[in-house]
Design a protein around this motif. Sequence first.
Motif, PDB file in Angstrom:
ATOM      1  N   GLU A  19      36.315 -11.343   6.693  1.00 55.74           N
ATOM      2  CA  GLU A  19      36.922 -10.444   5.703  1.00 55.74           C
ATOM      3  C   GLU A  19      37.561  -9.285   6.484  1.00 55.74           C
ATOM      4  O   GLU A  19      37.662  -9.323   7.699  1.00 55.74           O
ATOM      5  CB  GLU A  19      35.849  -9.925   4.723  1.00 55.74           C
ATOM      6  CG  GLU A  19      35.312 -10.979   3.757  1.00 55.74           C
ATOM      7  CD  GLU A  19      36.211 -11.254   2.554  1.00 55.74           C
ATOM      8  OE1 GLU A  19      37.361 -10.750   2.523  1.00 55.74           O
ATOM      9  OE2 GLU A  19      35.780 -11.986   1.648  1.00 55.74           O
ATOM     10  N   LEU A  20      37.950  -8.224   5.770  1.00 59.54           N
ATOM     11  CA  LEU A  20      38.587  -7.074   6.423  1.00 59.54           C
ATOM     12  C   LEU A  20      37.605  -5.926   6.590  1.00 59.54           C
ATOM     13  O   LEU A  20      36.443  -6.018   6.217  1.00 59.54           O
ATOM     14  CB  LEU A  20      39.801  -6.616   5.606  1.00 59.54           C
ATOM     15  CG  LEU A  20      40.969  -7.608   5.533  1.00 59.54           C
ATOM     16  CD1 LEU A  20      42.127  -7.011   4.749  1.00 59.54           C
ATOM     17  CD2 LEU A  20      41.442  -8.014   6.921  1.00 59.54           C
ATOM     18  N   ILE A  21      38.111  -4.830   7.147  1.00 57.09           N
ATOM     19  CA  ILE A  21      37.310  -3.612   7.343  1.00 57.09           C
ATOM     20  C   ILE A  21      37.997  -2.471   6.580  1.00 57.09           C
ATOM     21  O   ILE A  21      39.171  -2.590   6.210  1.00 57.09           O
ATOM     22  CB  ILE A  21      37.166  -3.286   8.851  1.00 57.09           C
ATOM     23  CG1 ILE A  21      38.543  -3.219   9.531  1.00 57.09           C
ATOM     24  CG2 ILE A  21      36.280  -4.294   9.540  1.00 57.09           C
ATOM     25  CD1 ILE A  21      38.491  -2.787  10.991  1.00 57.09           C
ATOM     26  N   PRO A  22      37.294  -1.364   6.316  1.00 58.32           N
ATOM     27  CA  PRO A  22      37.863  -0.297   5.466  1.00 58.32           C
ATOM     28  C   PRO A  22      39.179   0.269   5.986  1.00 58.32           C
ATOM     29  O   PRO A  22      40.009   0.738   5.209  1.00 58.32           O
ATOM     30  CB  PRO A  22      36.787   0.798   5.485  1.00 58.32           C
ATOM     31  CG  PRO A  22      35.560   0.173   6.000  1.00 58.32           C
ATOM     32  CD  PRO A  22      35.928  -1.054   6.750  1.00 58.32           C
ATOM     33  N   GLU A  23      39.381   0.221   7.315  1.00 52.41           N
ATOM     34  CA  GLU A  23      40.584   0.811   7.918  1.00 52.41           C
ATOM     35  C   GLU A  23      41.874   0.266   7.305  1.00 52.41           C
ATOM     36  O   GLU A  23      42.903   0.943   7.321  1.00 52.41           O
ATOM     37  CB  GLU A  23      40.579   0.544   9.432  1.00 52.41           C
ATOM     38  CG  GLU A  23      39.674   1.460  10.235  1.00 52.41           C
ATOM     39  CD  GLU A  23      38.192   1.121  10.189  1.00 52.41           C
ATOM     40  OE1 GLU A  23      37.412   1.812  10.855  1.00 52.41           O
ATOM     41  OE2 GLU A  23      37.795   0.163   9.472  1.00 52.41           O
ATOM     42  N   PHE A  24      41.833  -0.951   6.751  1.00 55.70           N
ATOM     43  CA  PHE A  24      43.031  -1.549   6.144  1.00 55.70           C
ATOM     44  C   PHE A  24      43.445  -0.834   4.853  1.00 55.70           C
ATOM     45  O   PHE A  24      44.533  -1.073   4.336  1.00 55.70           O
ATOM     46  CB  PHE A  24      42.792  -3.034   5.855  1.00 55.70           C
ATOM     47  CG  PHE A  24      42.967  -3.901   7.074  1.00 55.70           C
ATOM     48  CD1 PHE A  24      44.166  -4.544   7.329  1.00 55.70           C
ATOM     49  CD2 PHE A  24      41.929  -4.060   7.979  1.00 55.70           C
ATOM     50  CE1 PHE A  24      44.333  -5.331   8.460  1.00 55.70           C
ATOM     51  CE2 PHE A  24      42.078  -4.840   9.112  1.00 55.70           C
ATOM     52  CZ  PHE A  24      43.287  -5.475   9.353  1.00 55.70           C
ATOM     53  N   TYR A  25      42.552   0.006   4.320  1.00 50.87           N
ATOM     54  CA  TYR A  25      42.843   0.684   3.053  1.00 50.87           C
ATOM     55  C   TYR A  25      42.750   2.205   3.210  1.00 50.87           C
ATOM     56  O   TYR A  25      42.535   2.915   2.241  1.00 50.87           O
ATOM     57  CB  TYR A  25      41.884   0.174   1.970  1.00 50.87           C
ATOM     58  CG  TYR A  25      41.987  -1.331   1.829  1.00 50.87           C
ATOM     59  CD1 TYR A  25      43.073  -1.912   1.193  1.00 50.87           C
ATOM     60  CD2 TYR A  25      41.018  -2.167   2.382  1.00 50.87           C
ATOM     61  CE1 TYR A  25      43.192  -3.291   1.092  1.00 50.87           C
ATOM     62  CE2 TYR A  25      41.129  -3.550   2.293  1.00 50.87           C
ATOM     63  CZ  TYR A  25      42.225  -4.102   1.649  1.00 50.87           C
ATOM     64  OH  TYR A  25      42.349  -5.470   1.556  1.00 50.87           O
ATOM     65  N   GLU A  26      42.912   2.675   4.471  1.00 53.89           N
ATOM     66  CA  GLU A  26      42.856   4.113   4.712  1.00 53.89           C
ATOM     67  C   GLU A  26      44.229   4.631   5.140  1.00 53.89           C
ATOM     68  O   GLU A  26      45.232   3.944   4.999  1.00 53.89           O
ATOM     69  CB  GLU A  26      41.774   4.402   5.761  1.00 53.89           C
ATOM     70  CG  GLU A  26      40.396   4.176   5.161  1.00 53.89           C
ATOM     71  CD  GLU A  26      39.268   4.332   6.155  1.00 53.89           C
ATOM     72  OE1 GLU A  26      39.534   4.534   7.352  1.00 53.89           O
ATOM     73  OE2 GLU A  26      38.118   4.228   5.726  1.00 53.89           O
ATOM     74  N   ASN A  27      44.268   5.845   5.678  1.00 50.70           N
ATOM     75  CA  ASN A  27      45.560   6.475   5.987  1.00 50.70           C
ATOM     76  C   ASN A  27      45.967   6.389   7.450  1.00 50.70           C
ATOM     77  O   ASN A  27      47.091   6.698   7.789  1.00 50.70           O
ATOM     78  CB  ASN A  27      45.507   7.962   5.601  1.00 50.70           C
ATOM     79  CG  ASN A  27      45.342   8.127   4.114  1.00 50.70           C
ATOM     80  OD1 ASN A  27      46.055   7.500   3.345  1.00 50.70           O
ATOM     81  ND2 ASN A  27      44.386   8.947   3.696  1.00 50.70           N
TER      82      ASN A  27
END
Length: 901
Positions: free
Chosen positions: A425-433
Amino acid sequence: RFSLLLLNLEEYYFEQHTANHIVKKGCRDERKFRGSLKICSKSIIFEPDDSVQPIIKIPLRDCISIKTPEDNEGKNPFTRDTSGGISVTCNQVFLIKERNTIAPYKTVRGRTDHLFQLDVPGKLGDVVQTLHQLYRASCLDKMGDQAAMITAILQSRLARTSFDKNRFQSISETLHMECKAEMVTPLVTNPGHVCVTDANLYFQPLNGYPKPVVQITLQNVRRIYKRRHGLMPVGLEVFCTENDLCSDIYLKFYNCQDRDELYFFIATYIENHITEHTAESYMLQWQRGHISNYQYLLHLNNLADRSCNDLSQYPVFPWIIADYSSSVLDLTKPETFRDLSKPIGALNKERLDRLLTRYQEMPEPKFMYGSHYSSPGYVLFYLVRVAPEYMLCLQNGKFDHADRMFNSLAETWKNCLDGATDFKELIPEFYENDSSFLVNSLKLDLGKRQGGKMVEDVELPPWASGPDDFLQKSREALESQYVSEHLHEWIDIIFGCKQKGSEAIAAHNVFHPLTYEGGVDLNSIMDPNEKVALLTQILEFGQTPKQLFTTPHPQRIMPKLRSLSRTSSHSVSITESPVSPNEESFEDLTEESITLAWSNIAKLKLDEQYKIHKEAITGIAVTCNGSSVFTTSQDSTLKMFSKESKTIQRSVSFSNMALSSCLILPGDTTVISSSWDNHIYFYSIAFGRQQDVLMGHDDAVSKICWCDGHLYSASWDSTVKVWHYVPGETLSNKKHHFELLAELEHEVSVNTIDLNAANTLLASGTKDGTISVWDVTTAAVLHQLPCHSGTVFDAAFSPDSRHLLSAGEDCSFKVIDVQTGMLISSVTTDEPQRCFKWDGNTILSGSQSGELLIWDLLGGKVTERIKGHTGAVMSMWMNEQCNSVITGGEDKQIMFWKLQY
């Protein structure tokens, strides 16, 4: 330049000494480099002051000899060249960060000699003795024996030292506890002493690195979590922020008792000014749109033991977008999105069929996927451009092969769909700034791909104009309508009911047994070598999050969208809009006025009050035009009060028993009252007389509701009955006809009932605190929960019917998710709340002491107290616009309240 990442995994850094590194001693080209000698549990590291020179790392297991050189000049006091010298002969050395460049380590094989001259010769004996001890540990054959010997050396060092109290911020601080612990950062832990006072939490590293003491002011602490570290319940993570991904300190203790004592002390300290959030309370905030999908996933990760400081339990976020080839990303098309109801491994049917065939043939313990969706390797696969030293640490000084790097989003997604062993899966960094992880701004040499192309920035999909735009669109996708409607399905798989057991098998979501919490009990494994091997395997393989929910997760409540937002383009001008601005419906205006009223509910002001009964008032009903107010009381009378003339116009007594509630039938011609004498009375307003009586129960009738020709009556005889009402001809003597449609059986007396807005569900609350939700059409119970200890005083559905709120004798409010029957919130009250009205977020309640209280349900706190009755508020009526309230009290009064804004 030195960092703990230069150590091996599970290695400790003990001490450092200023020294000279002398190369080719006694030769014409002898060279001397000044720097710092670091003694570590598995290696000797020399960091030169000159940053052009490489850091030298000598693994202890590759040493041939470690000794103090012989003084050839005998005892000549003038010979000082070799005093304080340590001579190391080895057959392998690593050269790191030459010319201060982050790159794969250079390995020098073959016999080399190194002389390190300490600035303080007096320490020579101790240093050599330590190195000999550690060398003996590194030469042991078995990893378990090595680990045990190094642990003994470490514990002995910790026992000989203690926290330096001179480091306290203030001399007036009172020490609460002190113990040994390790500070955890990704891939490394640093041993030292923890100390907590009445004002601060301190950590003092044994080696003084990266600073002599880390200090956290307790007043700044916002969140604190117990953590599982290396499968053991010994971790503690402290946050001084509300929503940040990264914590302020993560500590690992040597036993569970120390961890729990410190947790209890800090939690007790902060609970005075912070509400501790559970998964359920965050769920309620998320469902109601108060926190975003991103924030909710962050909170769930936190509660499920995921931490940025532990790469084997790094926060996990879903792949959302499935389209990496279009030039425009269309978030209105479902095919743009990944199917969130399936794990990555089940998205490609052909691959899944192959995996299932293997699964069927596999002996126990069976698993479908040979690798996990989150592991240290996968996290660093994504982050190598910003965290290259972590990758080098994890992979023994090497980067991965250039073709296996994170080169392109489309490639990575395709591999997750088709690869035989790739289910990440992905990590939170893909949905941050911060898009730096997509760009090779450090100009790292990450190798050459087949075809000769160098690994540079990550290749983005055509719909992204650059890294920042890619993240922006990814965030929009995560917060989109489609994802909001389906995110609960992914939560079921990762954190919820489809994580384990038969549900996981049905959802094709079965991983290796060692990845699950409780999958192995390390304490039961006696062989230290087996234990170390197993732990290493688990930490490298990845771990499944702690299970947070065991029942299906409720869906998010999506606001009703105007038809405008259903058109495909995001920027439709008003002229193209299918709804003309003047056609705003009456419903929308009413909804806006209700929203406005509830946002100003604290401005309720007492308008008038009248004492009209001889006992407590139990029910209030008002005619459509608001001119007449009907009340029932324990004094056995039904009274009609005129708002205009401010006088009682009718007073009727049906029996000498108390009346419990009343309602007015549509058309304002008939009032129905329920009585403790087991009967329900029908009173004709037009004719001023009792029109009919329904002898429906075997004990007191506690509450009645009406809808679409159906009467619902609750009773202390443990039933709720549903009646079909056929009116007689009013002028003749024909009686009304009642047909019993259903009987809803309970274990004990029913005290209150409520219907949802669509009249499809009925909620009941009993004397023993049970809340039941019934399907009215089938008379079947959907959910039954023991919510309160003691009587349920009032229960009501939210206007959107998604949640059910109840108030009990046990001084609490409870919120149930109607769809799943999950208890998702509990708010403690100082005293029982007898009755209430709510809009899904805010509660207006009448208390035992007579006050009206306004509650912020999501914050779990009272926002306003309004003085009211002397004695309990027994009943409450609110008009449709929610700007007018009438309360009836134990003090025999009715009070009229108006919103003044």
